[in-house]
Write a protein that holds these residues in place. Structure first.
Motif, PDB file in Angstrom:
ATOM      1  N   ASP A   1     -15.190  -3.220  51.770  1.00  0.00           N
ATOM      2  CA  ASP A   1     -14.889  -3.932  50.616  1.00  0.00           C
ATOM      3  C   ASP A   1     -14.600  -5.645  50.792  1.00  0.00           C
ATOM      4  O   ASP A   1     -14.494  -6.372  49.944  1.00  0.00           O
ATOM      5  CB  ASP A   1     -14.057  -3.582  49.638  1.00  0.00           C
ATOM      6  CG  ASP A   1     -12.532  -3.537  50.199  1.00  0.00           C
ATOM      7  OD1 ASP A   1     -12.467  -3.344  51.545  1.00  0.00           O
ATOM      8  OD2 ASP A   1     -11.594  -3.052  49.308  1.00  0.00           O
ATOM      9  N   SER A   2     -14.137  -5.627  52.201  1.00  0.00           N
ATOM     10  CA  SER A   2     -13.687  -7.007  52.475  1.00  0.00           C
ATOM     11  C   SER A   2     -14.848  -7.700  53.319  1.00  0.00           C
ATOM     12  O   SER A   2     -14.669  -8.871  53.751  1.00  0.00           O
ATOM     13  CB  SER A   2     -12.408  -6.981  53.442  1.00  0.00           C
ATOM     14  OG  SER A   2     -11.502  -6.581  52.562  1.00  0.00           O
ATOM     15  N   LEU A   3     -16.139  -7.189  53.494  1.00  0.00           N
ATOM     16  CA  LEU A   3     -17.361  -7.849  53.832  1.00  0.00           C
ATOM     17  C   LEU A   3     -18.329  -7.989  53.130  1.00  0.00           C
ATOM     18  O   LEU A   3     -18.682  -7.144  52.206  1.00  0.00           O
ATOM     19  CB  LEU A   3     -17.394  -7.272  55.313  1.00  0.00           C
ATOM     20  CG  LEU A   3     -16.682  -6.706  56.431  1.00  0.00           C
ATOM     21  CD1 LEU A   3     -17.253  -5.971  57.328  1.00  0.00           C
ATOM     22  CD2 LEU A   3     -16.366  -8.315  57.113  1.00  0.00           C
ATOM     23  N   ASP A   4     -19.040  -9.169  53.409  1.00  0.00           N
ATOM     24  CA  ASP A   4     -20.381  -9.352  52.582  1.00  0.00           C
ATOM     25  C   ASP A   4     -21.282  -8.231  53.196  1.00  0.00           C
ATOM     26  O   ASP A   4     -21.328  -7.886  54.337  1.00  0.00           O
ATOM     27  CB  ASP A   4     -20.752 -10.560  52.396  1.00  0.00           C
ATOM     28  CG  ASP A   4     -21.104 -11.247  53.645  1.00  0.00           C
ATOM     29  OD1 ASP A   4     -22.118 -10.989  54.215  1.00  0.00           O
ATOM     30  OD2 ASP A   4     -20.190 -12.180  54.300  1.00  0.00           O
ATOM     31  N   GLY A   5     -22.306  -7.918  52.227  1.00  0.00           N
ATOM     32  CA  GLY A   5     -23.379  -6.897  52.726  1.00  0.00           C
ATOM     33  C   GLY A   5     -24.271  -7.628  53.764  1.00  0.00           C
ATOM     34  O   GLY A   5     -24.741  -6.986  54.656  1.00  0.00           O
ATOM     35  N   GLU A   6     -24.476  -9.030  53.982  1.00  0.00           N
ATOM     36  CA  GLU A   6     -25.375  -9.657  54.915  1.00  0.00           C
ATOM     37  C   GLU A   6     -24.614  -9.612  56.489  1.00  0.00           C
ATOM     38  O   GLU A   6     -25.211  -9.252  57.465  1.00  0.00           O
ATOM     39  CB  GLU A   6     -25.302 -11.168  54.645  1.00  0.00           C
ATOM     40  CG  GLU A   6     -26.481 -11.392  53.820  1.00  0.00           C
ATOM     41  CD  GLU A   6     -26.608 -12.948  53.558  1.00  0.00           C
ATOM     42  OE1 GLU A   6     -26.207 -13.738  54.472  1.00  0.00           O
ATOM     43  OE2 GLU A   6     -27.170 -13.640  52.565  1.00  0.00           O
ATOM     44  N   THR A   7     -23.279  -9.571  56.344  1.00  0.00           N
ATOM     45  CA  THR A   7     -22.420  -9.365  57.533  1.00  0.00           C
ATOM     46  C   THR A   7     -22.755  -7.870  58.050  1.00  0.00           C
ATOM     47  O   THR A   7     -22.910  -8.027  59.258  1.00  0.00           O
ATOM     48  CB  THR A   7     -20.958 -10.041  57.374  1.00  0.00           C
ATOM     49  OG1 THR A   7     -20.940 -11.132  57.192  1.00  0.00           O
ATOM     50  CG2 THR A   7     -19.990  -9.694  58.807  1.00  0.00           C
TER      51      THR A   7
END
Length: 169
Positions: free
Chosen positions: A50-56
């Motif tokens: 939940d603390s990372l964006d999907g692209e990363t």
């Protein structure tokens, strides 16, 4: 084999040296950001993400990171999940970075108390941030701490009285 887990708290620049020769390197959710800032790709990424964006997340997956996404509603912290995963590799030492500091005092407390978890009995697990190292001794047992003269060593009982504690040096 030394395994390193990187959580989402504060990391000290000196901590980067602990990653050299470590296998595997496991990121607990946003702990991946510290690793990426150091130019290191984690071998595993675990948590609710939940603390990372999907692209990363997708970029890491495409670069070979094994991604273990868990439900947001869970009983374990992302760091606890990472430690459980790390123990499955049977490391001789487990170092946790990024477990202290950060914006979430509840995560910091959960990480420190994780050291006292009975499931870690018999494992060499330590939280490190710069010159500070936290370890737990599960009774009965012994623990040797080596430090230069003048170092501060604090002994704190967790979950009851401590008896038979001796120090030397």
């Amino acid at each position: 084999m030394r395994c390193v887990v990187v959580a989402a708290g504060d990391v000290d620049p000196r901590d980067r040296a602990l990653l050299e020769g470590a296998s595997p390197v496991i990121a607990a959710d946003a702990g991946a950001l510290a690793l990426l800032a150091w130019g290191i790709r984690p071998d595993h990424l675990i948590g609710d993400l939940d603390s990372l964006d999907g692209e990363t997340v997708e970029r890491l997956r495409q670069q070979g990171t094994a991604v273990h996404q868990r439900a947001r509603e869970k009983d374990e912290s992302d760091t606890e999940l990472a430690v459980e995963l790390a123990l499955s590799f049977a490391p001789t030492r487990l170092v946790i970075l990024g477990a202290l500091g950060g914006s979430r005092i509840d995560h910091e407390l959960a990480s420190v108390l994780l050291l006292a978890d009975p499931r870690l009995r018999g494992h060499d697990v330590r939280i490190v941030r710069g010159a500070a190292t936290l370890r737990a001794l599960h009774a009965p047992g012994t623990l040797t701490l080596e430090a230069p003269p003048g170092s501060t060593v604090t002994l704190l009982p967790v979950g009851g009285d401590a008896s038979g504690v001796t120090t030397r040096g």
